[in-house]
Design an enzyme around this catalytic site. Sequence first.
Site, PDB file in Angstrom:
ATOM      1  N   LYS A  19      -1.875  13.523 -24.337  1.00  0.00           N
ATOM      2  CA  LYS A  19      -2.645  13.452 -23.094  1.00  0.00           C
ATOM      3  C   LYS A  19      -3.214  14.835 -22.808  1.00  0.00           C
ATOM      4  O   LYS A  19      -2.467  15.787 -22.615  1.00  0.00           O
ATOM      5  CB  LYS A  19      -1.758  12.984 -21.940  1.00  0.00           C
ATOM      6  CG  LYS A  19      -2.528  12.692 -20.665  1.00  0.00           C
ATOM      7  CD  LYS A  19      -1.586  12.153 -19.592  1.00  0.00           C
ATOM      8  CE  LYS A  19      -2.364  11.742 -18.354  1.00  0.00           C
ATOM      9  NZ  LYS A  19      -3.055  12.879 -17.721  1.00  0.00           N
ATOM     10  N   LEU A  20      -4.534  14.912 -22.794  1.00  0.00           N
ATOM     11  CA  LEU A  20      -5.208  16.207 -22.668  1.00  0.00           C
ATOM     12  C   LEU A  20      -5.397  16.610 -21.206  1.00  0.00           C
ATOM     13  O   LEU A  20      -5.607  15.759 -20.335  1.00  0.00           O
ATOM     14  CB  LEU A  20      -6.569  16.152 -23.364  1.00  0.00           C
ATOM     15  CG  LEU A  20      -6.513  15.839 -24.866  1.00  0.00           C
ATOM     16  CD1 LEU A  20      -7.912  15.602 -25.416  1.00  0.00           C
ATOM     17  CD2 LEU A  20      -5.834  16.958 -25.630  1.00  0.00           C
ATOM     18  N   GLU A  40       0.260  17.883 -21.350  1.00  0.00           N
ATOM     19  CA  GLU A  40       0.280  16.995 -20.194  1.00  0.00           C
ATOM     20  C   GLU A  40       1.226  15.825 -20.393  1.00  0.00           C
ATOM     21  O   GLU A  40       1.769  15.289 -19.458  1.00  0.00           O
ATOM     22  CB  GLU A  40      -1.130  16.446 -19.956  1.00  0.00           C
ATOM     23  CG  GLU A  40      -2.020  17.353 -19.149  1.00  0.00           C
ATOM     24  CD  GLU A  40      -1.730  17.241 -17.666  1.00  0.00           C
ATOM     25  OE1 GLU A  40      -2.072  16.235 -17.043  1.00  0.00           O
ATOM     26  OE2 GLU A  40      -1.132  18.184 -17.134  1.00  0.00           O
ATOM     27  N   ARG A  44     -12.259  13.756 -18.050  1.00  0.00           N
ATOM     28  CA  ARG A  44     -12.745  12.604 -18.808  1.00  0.00           C
ATOM     29  C   ARG A  44     -14.273  12.668 -18.868  1.00  0.00           C
ATOM     30  O   ARG A  44     -14.934  12.866 -17.847  1.00  0.00           O
ATOM     31  CB  ARG A  44     -12.280  11.327 -18.113  1.00  0.00           C
ATOM     32  CG  ARG A  44     -12.568  10.043 -18.886  1.00  0.00           C
ATOM     33  CD  ARG A  44     -11.629   9.889 -20.073  1.00  0.00           C
ATOM     34  NE  ARG A  44     -11.786   8.590 -20.696  1.00  0.00           N
ATOM     35  CZ  ARG A  44     -11.138   7.492 -20.291  1.00  0.00           C
ATOM     36  NH1 ARG A  44     -10.289   7.551 -19.278  1.00  0.00           N
ATOM     37  NH2 ARG A  44     -11.319   6.352 -20.929  1.00  0.00           N
ATOM     38  N   LYS A  70      -1.212   3.629 -27.121  1.00  0.00           N
ATOM     39  CA  LYS A  70      -2.348   2.710 -27.187  1.00  0.00           C
ATOM     40  C   LYS A  70      -2.074   1.585 -28.170  1.00  0.00           C
ATOM     41  O   LYS A  70      -1.463   1.791 -29.216  1.00  0.00           O
ATOM     42  CB  LYS A  70      -3.627   3.452 -27.583  1.00  0.00           C
ATOM     43  CG  LYS A  70      -4.118   4.434 -26.531  1.00  0.00           C
ATOM     44  CD  LYS A  70      -5.472   5.030 -26.901  1.00  0.00           C
ATOM     45  CE  LYS A  70      -6.006   5.946 -25.799  1.00  0.00           C
ATOM     46  NZ  LYS A  70      -7.328   6.509 -26.135  1.00  0.00           N
ATOM     47  N   GLU A  95      -1.131   9.258 -28.675  1.00  0.00           N
ATOM     48  CA  GLU A  95      -2.094  10.337 -28.548  1.00  0.00           C
ATOM     49  C   GLU A  95      -1.580  11.351 -27.538  1.00  0.00           C
ATOM     50  O   GLU A  95      -0.891  10.988 -26.577  1.00  0.00           O
ATOM     51  CB  GLU A  95      -3.460   9.819 -28.067  1.00  0.00           C
ATOM     52  CG  GLU A  95      -4.202   8.973 -29.060  1.00  0.00           C
ATOM     53  CD  GLU A  95      -5.558   8.527 -28.525  1.00  0.00           C
ATOM     54  OE1 GLU A  95      -5.919   8.945 -27.399  1.00  0.00           O
ATOM     55  OE2 GLU A  95      -6.251   7.757 -29.219  1.00  0.00           O
ATOM     56  N   GLU A 142     -12.402  13.558 -23.813  1.00  0.00           N
ATOM     57  CA  GLU A 142     -11.905  14.491 -22.804  1.00  0.00           C
ATOM     58  C   GLU A 142     -12.516  15.860 -23.076  1.00  0.00           C
ATOM     59  O   GLU A 142     -12.457  16.371 -24.199  1.00  0.00           O
ATOM     60  CB  GLU A 142     -10.384  14.576 -22.873  1.00  0.00           C
ATOM     61  CG  GLU A 142      -9.754  15.289 -21.704  1.00  0.00           C
ATOM     62  CD  GLU A 142      -9.386  14.367 -20.557  1.00  0.00           C
ATOM     63  OE1 GLU A 142      -8.825  14.848 -19.555  1.00  0.00           O
ATOM     64  OE2 GLU A 142      -9.654  13.156 -20.655  1.00  0.00           O
ATOM     65  N   LYS A 195       4.717  10.650 -19.367  1.00  0.00           N
ATOM     66  CA  LYS A 195       4.746  12.050 -18.942  1.00  0.00           C
ATOM     67  C   LYS A 195       6.143  12.630 -19.154  1.00  0.00           C
ATOM     68  O   LYS A 195       7.140  11.936 -18.987  1.00  0.00           O
ATOM     69  CB  LYS A 195       4.334  12.180 -17.474  1.00  0.00           C
ATOM     70  CG  LYS A 195       2.854  11.872 -17.251  1.00  0.00           C
ATOM     71  CD  LYS A 195       2.421  12.276 -15.867  1.00  0.00           C
ATOM     72  CE  LYS A 195       0.914  12.068 -15.696  1.00  0.00           C
ATOM     73  NZ  LYS A 195       0.446  12.489 -14.372  1.00  0.00           N
ATOM     74  N   LYS A 218       0.473   5.734 -19.970  1.00  0.00           N
ATOM     75  CA  LYS A 218       0.831   7.143 -19.906  1.00  0.00           C
ATOM     76  C   LYS A 218       2.339   7.320 -20.107  1.00  0.00           C
ATOM     77  O   LYS A 218       3.137   6.501 -19.654  1.00  0.00           O
ATOM     78  CB  LYS A 218       0.483   7.729 -18.536  1.00  0.00           C
ATOM     79  CG  LYS A 218      -0.970   7.609 -18.129  1.00  0.00           C
ATOM     80  CD  LYS A 218      -1.135   8.123 -16.706  1.00  0.00           C
ATOM     81  CE  LYS A 218      -2.536   7.895 -16.182  1.00  0.00           C
ATOM     82  NZ  LYS A 218      -2.668   8.329 -14.781  1.00  0.00           N
TER      83      LYS A 218
END
Length: 1011
Positions: A317-318, A484, A322, A489, A315, A384, A508, A506
Amino acid sequence: MDSDVKMHDAGMAGEESDLDEKYPNRPQNKSPTLPFHDLFQTLFRPLSEIKKKPAGPPGNRRKAGPHGQSAANLNPFEKRRDVIDRFISRWRKEVGDDIYPAFRLILPDKDRDRAMYGMKEKIIGKMLVKIMKIDKNSEDGFNLLNWKLPGQAATTSMAGDFAGRCYDVLSKRPMRTEVGDMLIEEVNEKLDRLSTASKEEQQLPILAEFYRRMNPEELMWLIRIILRQMKVGATERTFFDVWHPDAESLYSISSSLRRVCWELHDPNVRLDAEDRGVSLMQCFQPQLAQFQMQSLDRMIGRMGSTEGDPVFWIEEKLDGERMQLHMISDPSAPGGRRFRFWSRKAKDYTYLYGNGIYDEAGSLTRHLKDAFADGVDNLILDGEMITWNAEQDAPEPFGTLKTAALSEQRNPFQQGIHPLLRVFDILYLNGRDLTRYTLRDRRNALQKVIKPVHRRFEVHSYEEATTKEEVEATLRRAVAEASEGLVLKNPRSPYRLNERHDDWMKVKPEYMTEFGENLDLIVIGGYYGSGHRGGNLSSFLCGLRIDEGQSSQGSNPTKCYSFCKVGGGFTAADYANIRHHTDGKWIEWNSKKPPTTYIELAGGDAQYEKPDMWIRPENSVVVCVKAASVSVSDQFRVGLTLRFPRFKRLRMDKDWKSALSLQEFLDLKSKVEQEHQEKEFNVENFRKKRIKKTTKKPLAIAGYDESDEVQYAGPSGHIFDGLNFFILTDSNTPKKSKAELESLVKANGGKFFQTNNAAPDTICIADRRTVKAASLQKSGEVDIIRPSWILDCIKQSEVDAGLPDFLLPLEPRHMFFTTKDKEEIVAGSLDQFNDSYTRNTSIDELRTLLDQMANEKGNSSCSPEAINKVSERIQEKVDSGWTMPCGWVFKGLTFYFAENEGDAASESPEPKQAHRIHLARNTAIFASASIVSSLKDKSITHIVVGPDTTASEISKLRKTISTRQKLPHIVMVNWIEESWNEKTLLDEERKPPLAINASKLSSLMWFNLLV
């Protein structure tokens, strides 16, 4: 004022009546609460002293004993628990079972029942100046109003610590020298009034009364409570754990300190399984993504399944906030639905996004009339909240979210910016808690119950993947779109409240490869630090030079636009060098007369990111900065800024005229983007969606049948063939419900019954003392085994796959109750060090065993919750001027020491150098680096060589690594030593040389920085 007090008292009486109705069994104290000064004398001060003292030698540690045990024999963690336990025990004995009044002051940031005070340091400082009747231009007045600035005389050490600065000033003119007589309940009552007071004339009398009735130390702690910045060295988890074994679980699902104190006042009464799930209109603590690991291979390995299912989800990362949304059907409400919104920190945002379909303040809910499928009566969603720019059809930076919501309230259905909720999980549907279902099942339900509203309310998309290459391809697209990052998951995982777990991880961009490049920027402002950096400029505002003709206010060759803030990577020597070259040239920032001739900030009169001090560009210095990437930002005048910038070195060979200009930066950015377009990235194969497997039993939209058996995605086998189980309770560690345990038994060949005599040789399972468990224990004829034995047997059978099934012998840790006949047999399953003869030992158990073998009886490892707490925001704090904790200096790096292979060193190093390298290796390990023994390892980030390494040896190393896509740094051993001494990750190429350039980096690095 009297009328306000009467109205407040009437409101409190009404609220008290409502609470009695909501909590009919709430505990009642038998005596008045303890004095307020007891809090800091018996709790805050002792905890703070433990925090300051280093841990004693391991040999002196031992487990906590009764209250009479000497504190010298406890390690810091046990000392903290002992201090807290003593306070709680005293409260129960002298006051009663209602500890809520004390916990509101001990954990003020967790008290959601008291509104925010709306008072920050500057406001409190102004009030104290008025209350003490001191001149604001005097030394003490100046120090209170400018608490971050270095003070004068004795107050210099208090710079950056507002409460400490207040204590320093208050102690000179106290109304009391002895402790005051205010009770905890009285302090709470006045703080309630302070939180509802909106004007200074209402707040000032309350603060003045505190001043009259408290001594300086009491006032210092009161100010910390108001600011919700306690910093006593003990987390809320420690307080919760001492109070009740289920306290943390209840807080995770409710975010209510009141419930934790009132519903769990008896430590012997445990929460039932049905009380451990999320509930409507009750804020919960959400699951969080685990921090990035050192390699994608390892992360993907954690995503795998024991059943051979390698699929995981990716997914985006927005960059938002949250948000959890609770919806319930209510025929009496306009539109037939009621809504509540909470942030991750349990802040209620319903006032911003709306409580109903026709709520005029509903910047989001007014768009949700047709957003849910027929039959949906209630639900809880996790997602989010981001800001969406309708004109550009693109997201906006996080900082614009509240502005967008308020703008939407004023002008609904506008085409400007507005909130957009991207939903990625559903936790509750039509009366059923879904957290125990797999993510795949929850997503199937989510897709069926949500009817997306374009650019207002959408289901967040995901991709299925199985390989590292797919993650890297998606990450490159994320970088190109200024995202981001990513979140991986596990689709087979349940939802874990208030946990960081490997099921969500995460990724990044800055960790994927060698992102970042050097930019020479002009220092145009400075910000005072806090803590040990208080009193000095600890971070700097950097700008881009505006060439003649570029300025919006005419030609001015010395003008700069604000571009970024830099606070990480500085050593003490760097700070001293900057001070030396700029001494006497700094000017205090005046918001009423900003120096627009020299510096232009974003936001116009709002003056975004305004510094404490500023300096003319021609009087300043040039710093070399590297960063992860460039992103859009309205907080800086350039309109762009650097993400995660870090100081590299001071460029004394350059002046402001040769620093990077705005036009040069834009030209460079344009060139890199063009080069990127010419590069071929074959990612189409990775974008193909794999066929999704259908679940055996999909969740329905409405009308769940309560008789449906929970489908638990767990391992299956034959380890329990022929065995009968009677499972009385759920499992505490790890947390698994009774239904999940029964499913595991069934999946592995066993049978389960609801009584202990329904089948021969029934095995009784329990993890807590319920009525049934107590009855069986009282009989003394039945062994009661903990659920951990079931889980250990299954885990061991997976490890021994292919071998005959073998049940693990019972160990003392597996026994809830042991009959006398079984005690000797159970004890015989362990050796003298309590090591199992048959079961594989976990890493944590191995640490404990080694500690015991070395006669260490304490806990030698850091608590996991402390690590998570520090790791979560450590990068942000370092960027803001904090010093890197020594245990994290090399976190995420992998070192190879070149003396490991014979061809890297022709001769053995001399004893002195060998000791130096050995010490550097141990330092790196202590500071969280990974050490590998083979140069072939692809995870290596740094190759460490000794000071005597020859040019030919370096040449061999270069040749060995030259074909790698990601080139390791070749650094000398003093790079580790100096980074450790300065407690920050120093640039490898700084002078004097700490590194040897392996090769020139490709232009792709520039792309990674500037796209």
